[in-house]
Scaffold this motif. Structure first.
Motif, PDB file in Angstrom:
ATOM      1  N   LYS A 114       0.820  -1.217   0.000  1.00  0.00           N
ATOM      2  CA  LYS A 114       0.000   0.000   0.000  1.00  0.00           C
ATOM      3  C   LYS A 114       0.853   1.267   0.000  1.00  0.00           C
ATOM      4  O   LYS A 114       0.376   2.337  -0.377  1.00  0.00           O
ATOM      5  CB  LYS A 114      -0.905   0.025   1.230  1.00  0.00           C
ATOM      6  CG  LYS A 114      -1.914  -1.108   1.321  1.00  0.00           C
ATOM      7  CD  LYS A 114      -2.707  -1.007   2.616  1.00  0.00           C
ATOM      8  CE  LYS A 114      -3.682  -2.156   2.796  1.00  0.00           C
ATOM      9  NZ  LYS A 114      -4.404  -2.052   4.090  1.00  0.00           N
ATOM     10  N   THR A 115       2.106   1.175   0.439  1.00  0.00           N
ATOM     11  CA  THR A 115       2.903   2.373   0.680  1.00  0.00           C
ATOM     12  C   THR A 115       3.111   3.197  -0.580  1.00  0.00           C
ATOM     13  O   THR A 115       2.951   4.423  -0.575  1.00  0.00           O
ATOM     14  CB  THR A 115       4.259   2.001   1.301  1.00  0.00           C
ATOM     15  OG1 THR A 115       4.034   1.233   2.488  1.00  0.00           O
ATOM     16  CG2 THR A 115       5.054   3.243   1.654  1.00  0.00           C
TER      17      THR A 115
ATOM     18  N   GLU B 215      -0.068   5.001  -1.475  1.00  0.00           N
ATOM     19  CA  GLU B 215      -0.332   6.123  -0.574  1.00  0.00           C
ATOM     20  C   GLU B 215       0.596   7.303  -0.876  1.00  0.00           C
ATOM     21  O   GLU B 215       0.215   8.468  -0.725  1.00  0.00           O
ATOM     22  CB  GLU B 215      -0.157   5.663   0.874  1.00  0.00           C
ATOM     23  CG  GLU B 215      -1.222   4.649   1.314  1.00  0.00           C
ATOM     24  CD  GLU B 215      -0.880   3.956   2.617  1.00  0.00           C
ATOM     25  OE1 GLU B 215       0.286   4.089   3.079  1.00  0.00           O
ATOM     26  OE2 GLU B 215      -1.757   3.269   3.178  1.00  0.00           O
ATOM     27  N   GLN B 216       1.805   6.996  -1.338  1.00  0.00           N
ATOM     28  CA  GLN B 216       2.772   8.040  -1.641  1.00  0.00           C
ATOM     29  C   GLN B 216       2.419   8.804  -2.918  1.00  0.00           C
ATOM     30  O   GLN B 216       2.978   9.867  -3.189  1.00  0.00           O
ATOM     31  CB  GLN B 216       4.180   7.432  -1.750  1.00  0.00           C
ATOM     32  CG  GLN B 216       5.299   8.434  -1.613  1.00  0.00           C
ATOM     33  CD  GLN B 216       6.682   7.802  -1.543  1.00  0.00           C
ATOM     34  OE1 GLN B 216       7.556   8.286  -0.855  1.00  0.00           O
ATOM     35  NE2 GLN B 216       6.893   6.714  -2.255  1.00  0.00           N
TER      36      GLN B 216
ATOM     37  N   ASP C 184      -0.011  10.556  -3.409  1.00  0.00           N
ATOM     38  CA  ASP C 184      -0.558  11.868  -3.054  1.00  0.00           C
ATOM     39  C   ASP C 184       0.487  12.971  -3.195  1.00  0.00           C
ATOM     40  O   ASP C 184       0.136  14.145  -3.349  1.00  0.00           O
ATOM     41  CB  ASP C 184      -1.094  11.846  -1.621  1.00  0.00           C
ATOM     42  CG  ASP C 184      -2.387  11.042  -1.502  1.00  0.00           C
ATOM     43  OD1 ASP C 184      -3.036  10.809  -2.537  1.00  0.00           O
ATOM     44  OD2 ASP C 184      -2.741  10.653  -0.373  1.00  0.00           O
TER      45      ASP C 184
END
Length: 443
Positions: free
Chosen positions: A377-378, A381-382, A384
């Motif tokens: 997921k990282t 999420e990054q 953004d």
């Protein structure tokens, strides 16, 4: 008698010809197309690509696609251009996303707008499938030239076991350059003058080095290039000087990073073997790390000095210019299939690249995968704080103008300021012909 024989022979030939016409036409074979694909990161991408293309061919008997391995991103560009020049372009290419602008300038790409329209959809609807951060490298002059396929952002990988041994909490990774420097100091181990464990490893070889310099420059508040114009880069700037100075300091001042410029595969090997406790590397290496690490690990955002920001990486699917209509149609079928939610999700799980099609994350298999592998997921999420990958006229030579100088710094042969002044001068010279025909071509 002779006339009768000739008449009978003529009737026989005519009957044979008529019978031939009455036979059903032989079915044409499938449209054969080649897909050029690179392997820019660790892992088993070649095997995975073979699996993917076999599934496509099994489900599309009217098309026979062949996956052709073409080396690195840079190698793939060279081979694609050679094929176009020879009049035998591949039908589709997984092309480094930041090469598209240069190829469009050189008239080497097919504009995909008409293919999108033929499907009865608008460009906005088509692009709306994909994360907005990816569109900057796919759209040129308001037209679509690439379809995001496998994409990445750089991540900070942490050996969680070694972090705990050093009294650090891997669930609270470093957020700033200062914190990362402190972590790297604590994670570096020495036996006398010999380093037995490095605190941090950052890759620097052609392609990776430019991407990491953009990463560090962006987290230092800067820009690598003019996102609106292909003729400008910003190498000799305070933000890039700070980025290169800090990288050099990790080697020569703090002595927590191995000396010299280290290629990406050597960085991942160092991390997997325990020789480096942290590394900055693409999310495209995540599956490789997951499959090979014999220790607990964590992934995190790239730490900032001024702001949180990272460049997009990875590749888009393109159709080269000069393709026959039937092959172009077959290529478009392949591209849409490969970037569908289900296949985008499968490729992400297989490789570690994040899935560019947002609907991929709603598929049952992907939901289950993320529940079991939250590290995947990282990178999403990054997004953004993600921005386009540097793209200019002659992207590769302009990038190498910088990379050659950065390598000299990391190898202890030049100071950061002198290197960036030289890189800017060389890049300006490389960009000069383009500027002469655009920004400096005056009435």
């Amino acid at each position: 008698m002779l006339f009768s024989r000739r008449l009978m022979l003529g009737l026989a030939i005519a009957g044979t010809f008529a019978s031939a016409l009455a036979l059903p036409a032989l079915a044409e074979g499938p449209t054969e197309i080649d897909l050029f694909f690179p392997v820019p990161v660790d892992g088993k991408l070649a095997r995975d690509m073979g699996t993917l293309i076999k599934e496509f061919n099994d489900g599309h008997p009217d098309i026979k696609a062949t996956a052709v391995y073409t080396g690195s991103y840079d190698d793939t560009l060279i081979k694609t251009r050679a094929s176009i020049k020879a009049g035998k372009p591949p039908a589709a290419v997984i092309m480094s996303a930041n090469f598209l602008l240069d190829m469009q300038i050189e008239n080497e790409l097919t504009n995909l707008d008409s293919l999108i329209a033929a499907d009865g959809t608008t460009k906005d609807q088509f692009l709306g499938q994909f994360f907005p951060a990816l569109q900057g490298n796919a759209v040129i002059n308001r037209s679509v030239y690439g379809v995001p396929f496998h994409n990445s952002t750089p991540l900070l990988y942490i050996n969680a076991d070694k972090a705990k041994e050093a009294g650090l909490d891997p669930s609270k990774p470093p957020q700033t350059w200062a914190e990362l420097t402190d972590w790297a100091k604590k994670l570096t181990k020495r036996e006398g003058d010999k380093v037995t464990q490095w605190g941090i490893a950052i890759p620097c070889a052609y392609d990776y080095c430019g991407w990491m310099m953009e990463t560090l420059t962006m987290t230092n508040g800067g820009r690598y290039y003019n996102e609106e114009f292909g003729g400008e880069v910003y190498y000799d700037t305070p933000s890039m000087l700070g980025a290169l100075t800090w990288w050099n300091d990790l080697i020569n001042k703090y002595k927590v990073h191995a000396p010299g410029a280290t290629p990406g595969p050597a960085v991942s090997t160092s991390f997997i073997s325990g020789n480096a406790a942290m590394m900055m590397l693409s999310t495209g290496s995540l599956t490789y790390v997951r499959d090979n690490a014999k220790f607990a690990y964590k992934v995190a955002f790239i730490p900032r000095n001024v702001r949180n920001a990272v460049p997009i990486g990875g590749a888009s699917l393109i159709i080269p210019a000069g393709l026959e209509a039937d092959k172009q149609k077959a290529a478009w079928t392949l591209i849409k299939w490969m970037t569908s939610p289900e296949k985008s999700a499968w490729w992400s799980r297989a490789t570690g690249y994040f899935a560019p099609n947002m609907a991929a994350y709603k598929t049952p298999d992907m939901v289950d995968f993320l529940n079991k592998n939250p590290d995947a997921k990282t990178a999403v999420e990054q997004l953004d704080v993600a921005k386009p990958w540097f793209a200019t006229y002659k992207t590769v030579p302009v990038r190498k103008n910088l990379e050659d100088e950065v390598m000299l710094v990391l190898n202890g042969k030049k100071q950061p300021k002198d290197a960036l002044v030289a890189a800017q001068k060389a890049a300006d010279e490389t960009l000069k012909p383009y500027n002469a025909e655009t920004s400096l071509k005056l009435p």
